[in-house]
Each structure stands twice: as C-alpha cells, then as structure tokens.
Design a protein around this motif. Structure first.
Motif: not given
Length: 816
Positions: A556-567
C-alpha cells in the motif's frame, strides 16, 4: 442477452457471477451506462449457482457487517425494482455454543451487533430448541438469534442484478472468453477476447476461481485458491418445520438450512481439500466434483448428534463444488497497486452471496470517486504481497482457511499453515530465548517469550491467556529497566533524488525540510484529510530520506508513493525492508546498556529525542534512531542484516546487569496502548482525519507548498468543535479484557466503538481506544461530565475517558 461485441466501453467487467453482476448493477446506479460484462459461458456457471444462498448480516467487524446488511436490504427490494424474483426471505439465523469460549465469542458478536443496529438476542438452550424443535440441546450452553438474517436463491438474485444492470444500460454478453489484457503506460486500457478487442477506461476482474490466473495476465497479484466445498441435501422430512432460521453449530463445523421441506447440511471442515492445483479445466461450468464420504464422515456424525432425526433420514444429494478462498479469509477489493484502472472483486471465501451487494456497491463507488468510499482495509487488495500469490503458499493455506470460518475466532489466534515464509536473521536467537512466534504479512515475529520449562505454545481464550504473566514481566522490564525487541519486519523505504524533499513535503503532513539526522513523525493524508499512512521520516542526506512504516503496509505504501509522484519528479523509491534488521532497545536503562557498546555520546544533550546518528556498535556501523513506540527512553538500531546477530548478542550481554529481557509484540501492544499510540489499520484509517485521530500536532500548516489534505483539515477546523474524536479509556474494573469493536456508551447511549484494547500492567487495568461521536462536539468538558461504559460480552463496565495517555502524559520519561 446482448450478443454483439462492442469495440469500446467505459467499464469492462470480466466474470458473470453474483459479484460481477452486482458491480455492473451498482455502476449503472451511479450513471455509468457504457458498461460491458463478459462471461465466458453462462451467468452463475462457476461458483454462484451452487452457493447455499445464506445472507447473514453479522460479520467479524462493524464495516463488514454493514456491507452484509446492505446486501440483505438490496435483495429484499430487487424484485420490486426489476420484476425478477430473488427468493429472498428473512428467516433469521441461530448460532449455538457448546463450550464457554464459543459462547463468549457469540456474546461479543451480540455486543457489536448493537453498534451496527442489528437485533441480536442471546438466548438459552431451551429458547434455541423452541426455534429449532428437532435440535439436540443437551450439550448447548447458549445461542444467539438474529431475526433479520435471511436467505436467497443465488441464481435468481444474480439474474435480478443482471436485469437491473441491463435496465440501467449495461450490456451483458455470455459465451465470450477474455484471453488477455490491453495495457498502455501503466494503465489497463481494455481486454482481448476470442471475438475481438474492447477498449475500456476501466477493467474489473470478477473472475472468481479464475481471478488469480486472469490477474497474472496483467501482472496483478490476486491470491486465492479453490477448495472442495461440501453439502448434503436430505430427502423430504415431514417433521421439519417450514421457515426455520438457518442454524449454525460451528463447534460441529456444520450449518443447517431448511429448504422446501428438506434440509441442506453444509460443512466448513478443518483440513480442507484444495482443488485445481493444475488449473481449472477449460470446459468447467455448472460442474460438481466427486463425492468423498470418508472425508465428510466425522461431520455427518456431528450432524446426526445435533439432529438425531438424521440417523433415520436418507440423503437425496451429496454435493461437492469448488469455491475460492484467500490466505486470510477476507475477499479482495479495490484498484490493483500494479496497474492503474484495473479493479478486483474476487476471493469471497464462501460468503459471496451475503457480500455481493455491499462489495458491488463499494467497488462501483471506488471507480466513480477514484478512491475507496470508506475504510475497506479489511478487504483491500493492496494488503497482499507477491509471496501470497505463489502456488505452494496458496495450496497449503487453503487447507486451513476454509475451516477457519467456523473455528473459534480467538484473539491472537495464529495461522498454522504456510508458516516460516519470512524470517528475521535473528529468528534462531529469539527461538533459543523461548520466543513464541506469530505470523504477520509472512514474517515470523516473536509475540511473547516462554519461561524456562514453559511450553512455548498458545492456550487460547477470550480471557487471560497462558502468556498473560509473561506479558506482565516483559512489560515491567521495559517500564523499569530495559527490554529488547526484534522489529526487523518494519517496512523501510529509501526516497532519494534532487526532488526527494519537495515530493515528501507534499505527501507528508509534517515538514520534512529538516537538518540531516532529524526524524519527523508524520502522516500521509488523502484529499479528505484521512490517514493513508503513519510513518517516521529520517533525513539521511540532503537528497535522501528513510521512511519507516508498519508491517502490513508494504504494498500500500509503495503504491501511494508511486501514485503521488509527478511524472517529471527526479526521485527514486527503493524498498529496503530486507536490507536492515531492527533491534529496538527500550527502557530507563537503555542508555546505560547501549553506552557499553559504543564510543558515541548517547546523552540527551548530544543525542536528542527524534534524532538519528550512524554510530559504531560492536563490530558494526549502525543507524541508531532515538524514537519510541512504547513511551520510554530508547533507540531503534537499524543494522545491515548480516551484522544483526552479533549486535543482538552484544546488546543482551551488555544488559545482563540490568536484567534485560526480550519482549514480544503483545508486550509492545500493551505498552503502546498505555501511551495511547495509534496503530494504522486499527486505530487510524483513510476515513479518519488527522484532527479526529488527535494527530493534528503532526501536521505543519505553515510549510511552503502545503500538503495533501491540508484544505480538508482547515475546513474541518473551521467547523468548530470536532464531532468525532479518538479517545482513550481506562476500565475501572481490572477484570474485563476488550480487543476491538466493543460498543462505547455515553450516558447509556451508544456513541462509538473501540478500535483496540489491551491490559495495561502499569495502570492495572485494560486500556481501550476508539472513536466517540457527539453532535455538539467531543470536548473535554463533555467528556468530564459524561458517564462512559464499554460493553464486553453483553455486560457494561464503567470506564474513564481521556484525551491524553494514561502513562506519562507529559513525556518526561521519553525526553530524559
């Protein structure tokens, strides 16, 4: 039904069982008209068609109970809406107890039912027999009766959902097999079928037993495995009363359902039989599996004991059909962390009929809103890790998971199968010290330590278990001297790159623009102010941070980081969980213990609270972080894995003069509750705001650029006194133990439920925590002038509320 295959759709649902049809139905209710459901053969042909059709409302948690209750309400109304009969009736349910622990469990469930608003009566054996006249109650101690529980026809309710979906504009197409996925730029963009491709904005995997294999085609992990699942149907029984409540004898692993003058007897036996290890046959539909009388014989004997009339009643049908089970007996719901716009609703553990309405509604809203509509962590697909999708793990766990549905659900009960998946490098050292291990996300973790001569095994109960005194001794060691715990299972992520600070400051509610070596306690919030993660962030260098989170949150945490990282952000995330062991040393003698092993100055002046330094410790270079989760002076030692065994031995040797003790996770739990420290997933979730959780101090509203959720928190502040708040409670009576989901009363009215509870050996009674709601605001004045009680096993106990911790609220012991 529709035959022509469209070339595009807004949503494509794969799988035409009750779950897929429910998702389609609920999507149309939200205004989605371009919905296509594809079924490889015919609707209901996998598992749905042979389900028993039970629709109970009371589940293990409040949230799951409310979803099940929604299903019952929906099925009751579907015929009037669609014209398709569902066969739903509210015949009620009766669950009996034949031992005191089962009765304790039932009473705890009855207490939780009050929070959910369900009528649930605890009744005597004689009252149970009045409801079920043919039942032998000689060994029955008590029972619970839920008059609003129901049953339905699985095929009919699926057809009603399908009809409702079609009335809303959805296309339901049978006889179309989906072969593969269409993926572009990390998103699901459609499906490939035998009859052509369909482009789509969203794809939903509702493939039931096939969901794991279909998920693999998209690189999505959906851990589930089919098991053989049995029931028998008797010949006509003239003495059987019509309209009987569904009866469960969970100690006998059987349930009993009256159906048109016959009796269906179903089993949830221990040591179940996995099925489909080499794949599910291509031509499998509306199929059953071979009988296995020898396997079922003990449970048929139990059924004859419960209903002696069965000894002279013939069996008309012996049915064996496969159903899919997950490693933790909780279904999978939500957007896959591996692939955007790919959703999963699968793995329903033989509770698909009762769950379908609520699960379909939640998933449809998730697609519509772009986030989970409420706290669904119990069933969130992001709880899974890759190892849980392996064949060996699933095959072994499935032998246990089916029967667990009817096992007594003791607190602290541990899985027996598929153990030893992830072991700390300190495992053997802990075992030699008497560690009794539990399993969490595959990690073997020491929960408590047996004394010399004590059998290192659980003796489970809803009261004081056999490790209660061990817990007290470990607890006291940490409070008065020094204790050590292996916390290698912490999730650890390295965030580095030129944009690391900027990104983390946007994701974290607190300010991470701090000096190198400084630690920051913070939350990751969503746009509603709800808590997505509860972490510490340590600045290792100008462009590098270490984030530490709880064991359950790795995916879940890694998903949240990736989801909120600008391209275009120049930042890299690395999961370093396995790279470092963590040896945590806590207690008033921790400084003296560790000072023997290093030349570093550990004084408060040189090594302040919430700072981290890399220091020599024995033969190793160790990152020592002065932080606590138990409310005492202490350090977490982050050690490169291969060095940890030698450091651990040195710590134990250095602490001998202070009677150092290893302590386990049960003790960490009792210590943290005395300090009112929250645990993500229990005490704080994505639907609890940082302000409601009492964690507003960990949000920096003045930092440049703000943070995700800031506006929601400011809006909540502007509304005035909080109407919902996280409160700690101390029992006045030292005897009762509570765990979670118990009702909280204010002046005799239910105002909330507990999220956690544990006996606090320093304060001498159980500490419980939970959320309380009050329309005029949960203020200190209201708390001080209100009588609070918590109900445990249908008995209310007076409790003292507090906004602060019951142990060292001024934090003097931490900052010394």
């Amino acid at each position: 039904m529709t035959k022509q295959l469209p070339t595009s759709a807004q949503v494509v649902i794969v799988g035409g069982g009750v779950i897929g049809c429910s998702v389609a139905y609920h999507l149309t209710k939200l205004g989605f008209t371009d919905v296509v459901l594809l079924e490889r053969r015919q609707l209901t042909c996998g598992t749905t068609w042979h389900a028993a059709g039970l629709v109970p409302t009371l589940r293990a948690t409040y949230n799951m109970s409310m979803l099940a209750n929604y299903s019952a309400t929906l099925y009751e109304q579907l015929e009037a809406e669609t014209g398709q009969a569902t066969g739903f009736v509210r015949n009620g349910s009766l669950t009996i107890a034949t031992n005191k622990e089962r009765l304790a469990e039932l009473k705890r469930g009855a207490s939780m039912a009050k929070v959910a608003g369900f009528p649930c009566d605890v009744i005597s054996p004689d009252q149970a027999k009045e409801l079920w006249p043919l039942m032998n109650v000689d060994d029955v101690l008590g029972a619970i009766h839920l008059p609003m529980d129901g049953m339905t026809s699985p095929v009919d309710v699926t057809q009603a959902l399908a009809k409702g979906a079609r009335l809303g504009g959805a296309k339901i197409i049978e006889g179309v097999k989906v072969l593969d996925m269409k993926i572009r730029d990390g998103k699901a963009v459609g499906v490939i079928t035998e009859q052509g491709d369909i482009d789509a904005e969203y794809v939903v995997n509702c493939s039931g037993m096939w969901a794991r294999e279909f998920g693999k085609k998209a690189g999505v992990n959906v851990p589930l495995h089919a098991a053989e699942h049995f029931y028998v149907v008797t010949e006509n029984m003239p003495d059987l009363t019509r309209g009987l409540p569904t009866m469960r004898d969970m100690d006998g692993y059987c349930y009993y359902k009256e159906d048109a003058g016959k009796l269906l007897v179903g089993m949830f036996e221990p040591h179940a039989k996995p099925w489909g290890m080499k794949g599910i046959p291509e031509d499998f539909f509306f199929d059953s599996l071979p009988d296995d009388f020898e396997h079922l014989e003990p449970y048929l004997e139990a059924a004859m004991h419960r209903l002696p009339i069965l000894e002279r009643t013939g069996l008309q049908l012996f049915f064996n059909g496969p159903e899919s089970f997950t490693p933790d007996d909780r279904y999978h719901l939500g957007e896959a962390p591996e692939l955007r716009n790919y959703f999963v609703a699968a793995g329903f553990n033989s509770v698909g009929i009762q769950s379908a309405g609520g699960a379909g509604k939640m998933l449809a809203e998730w697609i519509h809103k772009g986030h989970a509509p409420q706290d669904l962590w119990d069933v969130d697909v992001r709880r899974n890790l890759p190892f849980q999708g392996t064949q060996k793990y699933l095959e072994e766990r499935t032998t246990e998971s089916l029967g667990l549905l009817y096992e007594t659900h003791f607190p602290f009960k541990q899985y027996k199968t598929a153990r030893g998946v992830r072991r700390s490098v300190l495992h053997d050292q802990l075992k030699a010290q008497g560690a009794v291990f539990g399993s969490e996300n595959g990690w073997e973790r020491a929960n408590w330590f047996a004394r010399e001569g004590q059998k290192p095994e659980y003796e489970l109960s809803f009261g004081r278990q056999n490790w209660f005194d061990n817990n007290r001794e470990e607890h006291e060691a940490v409070r008065t001297s020094v204790g050590v715990i292996d916390q290698s299972s912490f999730c650890k992520y390295q965030i580095e790159g030129p944009d690391a600070e900027t990104l983390l400051n946007r994701i974290c509610s607190n300010n991470v623009s701090v000096a190198v070596g400084k630690m920051v306690y913070t939350q990751w919030l969503n746009d509603r102010g709800g808590i997505e993660a509860d972490v510490t962030v340590t600045r290792l260098a100008e462009d590098r941070y270490l984030v530490v989170s709880g064991v359950a949150c790795q995916t879940r945490d890694m998903d949240w980081l990736r989801r909120n990282k600008p391209a275009d952000a120049m930042v890299v995330f690395t999961d370093v969980t396995s790279a470092y062991a963590v040896v945590t040393v806590m207690g008033p003698k921790s400084r003296e213990t560790l000072s023997k092993l290093t030349g570093a100055d550990l004084s408060h002046e040189s090594f302040a609270f919430a700072t981290s330094q890399e220091i020599e410790m024995g033969y190793a270079m160790v990152r020592a972080s002065r932080i606590t989760y138990v409310g005492e002076l202490g350090w977490e030692l982050y050690i490169p894995t291969e060095y940890a065994p030698s450091v651990y031995d040195l710590v134990m040797e250095a602490g001998e003069e202070f009677a150092i003790k290893p302590y386990g996770y049960h003790t960490m739990n009792s210590l943290r509750m005395e300090k009112c420290y929250r645990h993500w997933g229990h005490d704080i979730t994505d639907e609890d705001t940082a302000l409601e959780a009492g964690l507003g101090f960990a949000s920096n509203f003045d930092k440049e650029g703000g943070f995700i959720g800031k506006e929601a928190l400011l809006a909540q502040k502007a509304e005035g006194p909080l109407k919902k708040r996280f409160i700690a409670f101390l029992f006045e009576n030292p005897e009762p133990l509570c765990y979670h989901e118990e009702p909280i009363y204010a002046n005799g009215k239910i105002v909330g439920r507990t999220t956690a509870g544990m006996f606090g050996h320093t304060v001498g009674a159980t500490v419980a925590m939970g959320y309380v709601e009050h329309a005029e605001g949960v203020t200190k004045e209201w708390l001080d002038n209100t009588d609070f009680e918590i109900e445990v096993e249908c008995e209310r106990y007076s409790v003292k509320p507090s906004l602060r911790s019951f142990y060292d609220p001024s934090m003097e012991k931490i900052k010394c």
